[in-house]
Design a protein around this motif. Sequence first.
Motif: not given
Length: 377
Positions: A69-81
Amino acid sequence: MISYANSLGIAKRPQDTRVVVAMSGGVDSSVTAAVLREEGYDVVGITLQLYDHGIALQKPGACCAGQDIYDARQVADRIGIPHYVLDYEGKFSQDVIDDFADTYLRGETPIPCVRCNQRVKFRDLLNTARDLGADALATGHYVRRVQGAAGAELHRAIDPGRDQSYFLFATTREQLEFLRFPLGGLTKPETRALAERHGLEVAAKPDSQDICFVPNGSYADVVAKLRPGSVEPGDIVHVDGRVLGRHRGVVHYTVGQRKGLGIGGIRGEEEPLFVVRLEPGQRRVVVGPRRELARRVVTIREVNWLGPALAPGEGLEVEVKLRSAQPSAPAVWRLGADGTAQAELHEPQYGVAPGQACVVYQGDRVLGGGWIAGTGA
């Protein structure tokens, strides 16, 4: 008026097309979100909390755990969604974990990943995506959605080593119209290369292994915990009636199993012994030589049919896959009138286990499938 046809086959411009992406925290779903975002789609990431984090964190590489869940949130922040975590623990426990335990206790071998796709991701999550105004739900599965003359079709992935179509046979026609699988035309190395190009920290993250809610790999321990007192010892019996030894519980065995029977070398037995069938009512594990496993007829229940219209009993030449890791086998498929079907195999197959899936193919196209209910010689 201008008619648009974007890469997802939707008659809208990408920026006007909302896509919910099921983000497990792994590299596949992360790349799915990143690629769609790069193409200009209105992407919303959703991660499902499926079970207790305390259990999940004991098993690295399990999907939908705390770290994921943490990794998914980090990816979302990275790509701006935008990214949301939804608590589906109750649904998952009832529709997947309880079914897993009960299936084992019936002497069958379950596939909880199929139930998760069928009852949680492609039912409940899909409905949530619609509630959010999405035009599509995208996942990181390696499978292809092909637009055919009669509507959307399900096809094997381009990379046979990554194909996940066996686990998606229960996808309905209605769901398939709404679903998208952007990775179906890629290999795993190509996906990881895309993750690196997008600067995603999960680019080298290992794939999920085994069943996500089994922390130590012991299925029987999970069943014993969920159904206290149900895992009882009994006899290991030869097909000729001889009692060869004792077992710790039927849930420790599956049809076709050879190793770990716990009976050692049997005097007078020149051929290795395999589990031929399980009799949970009598708490018996029945073993015999490999020839006793040969099956030519497979009966299927809970059939989901995506293929051409067939009259009940009408035969269709197909290939069927009876376990995820086994190659397809030629067969004649006949639909019943009550959600059942029968596959008549051209050549006998060995180790066909009730509870596993029988998935039907013609070439690369998935025609449907169902759960193996029984077999005949």
